[in-house]
Design a protein around this motif. Sequence first.
Motif, PDB file in Angstrom:
ATOM      1  N   ILE A  83      -7.147   1.592   4.025  1.00  0.00           N
ATOM      2  CA  ILE A  83      -7.778   1.534   5.404  1.00  0.00           C
ATOM      3  C   ILE A  83      -6.598   2.185   6.551  1.00  0.00           C
ATOM      4  O   ILE A  83      -5.758   2.609   5.698  1.00  0.00           O
ATOM      5  CB  ILE A  83      -6.962   0.032   5.615  1.00  0.00           C
ATOM      6  N   ASN A  84      -7.567   2.653   7.830  1.00  0.00           N
ATOM      7  CA  ASN A  84      -6.759   3.435   8.224  1.00  0.00           C
ATOM      8  C   ASN A  84      -6.235   2.595   9.573  1.00  0.00           C
ATOM      9  O   ASN A  84      -6.576   1.459   9.679  1.00  0.00           O
ATOM     10  CB  ASN A  84      -8.044   4.579   8.883  1.00  0.00           C
ATOM     11  N   SER A  85      -5.337   3.341  10.098  1.00  0.00           N
ATOM     12  CA  SER A  85      -4.590   2.525  11.370  1.00  0.00           C
ATOM     13  C   SER A  85      -6.179   2.127  12.200  1.00  0.00           C
ATOM     14  O   SER A  85      -6.992   2.849  12.098  1.00  0.00           O
ATOM     15  CB  SER A  85      -3.824   3.556  11.869  1.00  0.00           C
ATOM     16  N   PHE A 115      -1.833   5.750  10.068  1.00  0.00           N
ATOM     17  CA  PHE A 115      -1.417   5.942   8.944  1.00  0.00           C
ATOM     18  C   PHE A 115      -3.279   5.765   8.133  1.00  0.00           C
ATOM     19  O   PHE A 115      -3.869   5.256   8.759  1.00  0.00           O
ATOM     20  CB  PHE A 115      -0.456   5.080   8.700  1.00  0.00           C
ATOM     21  N   GLY A 116      -3.282   6.207   6.922  1.00  0.00           N
ATOM     22  CA  GLY A 116      -3.603   5.802   5.884  1.00  0.00           C
ATOM     23  C   GLY A 116      -3.227   5.111   4.999  1.00  0.00           C
ATOM     24  O   GLY A 116      -1.790   5.276   4.805  1.00  0.00           O
ATOM     25  N   ARG A 158       0.798  -1.484   0.078  1.00  0.00           N
ATOM     26  CA  ARG A 158       0.083   0.139  -0.526  1.00  0.00           C
ATOM     27  C   ARG A 158       0.990   0.997  -0.101  1.00  0.00           C
ATOM     28  O   ARG A 158       1.568   1.311  -0.167  1.00  0.00           O
ATOM     29  CB  ARG A 158      -1.251  -0.057   1.563  1.00  0.00           C
ATOM     30  N   LEU A 159      -0.361   2.448  -0.539  1.00  0.00           N
ATOM     31  CA  LEU A 159       1.008   3.556   0.079  1.00  0.00           C
ATOM     32  C   LEU A 159       0.524   4.640   0.437  1.00  0.00           C
ATOM     33  O   LEU A 159      -0.445   3.999   1.245  1.00  0.00           O
ATOM     34  CB  LEU A 159       0.548   4.461  -1.412  1.00  0.00           C
ATOM     35  N   MET A 160       1.179   4.637   1.547  1.00  0.00           N
ATOM     36  CA  MET A 160       1.146   5.079   2.985  1.00  0.00           C
ATOM     37  C   MET A 160       1.046   6.573   3.390  1.00  0.00           C
ATOM     38  O   MET A 160       2.097   7.348   2.764  1.00  0.00           O
ATOM     39  CB  MET A 160       2.425   4.331   3.888  1.00  0.00           C
ATOM     40  N   VAL A 161       0.722   7.476   4.200  1.00  0.00           N
ATOM     41  CA  VAL A 161       0.214   8.442   4.293  1.00  0.00           C
ATOM     42  C   VAL A 161       0.056   8.266   5.951  1.00  0.00           C
ATOM     43  O   VAL A 161      -0.750   8.170   6.411  1.00  0.00           O
ATOM     44  CB  VAL A 161      -1.242   8.933   3.600  1.00  0.00           C
ATOM     45  N   PRO A 162       1.673   8.966   6.325  1.00  0.00           N
ATOM     46  CA  PRO A 162       1.643   9.948   7.863  1.00  0.00           C
ATOM     47  C   PRO A 162       1.198  10.755   8.396  1.00  0.00           C
ATOM     48  O   PRO A 162       0.303  11.756   7.410  1.00  0.00           O
ATOM     49  CB  PRO A 162       2.790  10.419   8.297  1.00  0.00           C
TER      50      PRO A 162
END
Length: 421
Positions: free
Chosen positions: A173-175, A142-143, A127-131
Amino acid sequence: GGGADVDNAPSAYERAKNAKLKRRIALANAAAAEFYGRCLRLLPSAGVARSHLLSRKITPLLVRTFALGYAPDAYFGPGSAPMERGDADGSAVARLRELGFDDDEMIAAGLAVRTRTGRLMDRFRGRLMVPIFDGGGRVAGFGGRALEGVDPPPDPEDVRTAAPPAFVPAKYINSPESELFVKGKMLFRQPALEGGGADAADAGDGADGDETDLQCDAPAVVVEGYFDVIALASIGVTDAVATMGTAISVEQLKMASKGKNRLVLCMDNDDAGRSAVERLCHSSVLRDVSVDSKVEILVASLPSGIKDPGEFAERCPDPTLFRMEVLDAARNWKEWYAEAAARRYDPSVASDGPGSLGSTCDRLAAFLHACVPAAAERGVLAYASAGILAESLLKKNGMEPEGENAEGAAALRIRIESNIL
């Protein structure tokens, strides 16, 4: 009496233990963000993530600004897609273990899940991760965005139920919620609004620098998705924040409007996005925020054919155009809702069904009396809504509200207005 509260209060030991856990979660998340960032830069398998970013015109500067990363398609670490240059073995779990984090801390941070056989497995894979930073500049969670051809089917050892053969991963998906990550109390890009902190600036390589200084006369813009915020930032609109995929709360709107005179809701241009704004308007949330925070709340509409603010930014990379066509054209939330509710009237519905004239009038009446205290303003909104309803009713009967039907249309409008009020 008061003894019960004392008995239920956490002890000094429990408070210290919880404080330590929060610190460890913050450290684990920061380490994971650094790991995901390196993976995005170095892994050959991250090419699909880099291609996706390029296709959305997200530059390397924006990648650094938002500390974006890539979660490798790895479950347990050793032996699964080793990283180039020996920096890591492809698993966040393995990397965090190297740094001294234990299983409970990784699970508490939402970075790992335990399988049926007891092994610890990366939660985010392919997944591409977005803090997501909190107001103090810490990585709270994270998203993760799925990428075509990357996200694997469920692992056979996963604690969750095995999926059917036609498994399709969730797009985002989120944390899970944790000591740090509480969806209803956070916004994506929150540090930009609250000033951030040293940790956020370090993690984002300038994420909260001068380019995100907010001016009171520019409205705060609330959007749905992380990449809407990022795309708008790419064209110079730096006042946008995103919700966490839950119903927008009073607390989130107050955070978004802090230090601002205006707040614009700019949701996705589909029925789901409009329905979400309608629910928000019909509840007491916008009324309470506008009164308590003394902020003007508006609702923006995107041009036809544009599905979300991110697409607008990609198609029209001009901040002036976005401000003129979207933000400046935004309408007061009460006016917007009164019209939207009236346009929900369906002349083909039976008189007692949802969407009928009676049901629509009742809904408008409830809204006006709950959210519009001034009688004069209620009258103006009721008259405008009644005009829409009268026109729809006349057209149902094959009549136009102009010309020879004008007098009858005016009388019908007044009767409907009276029913609403």
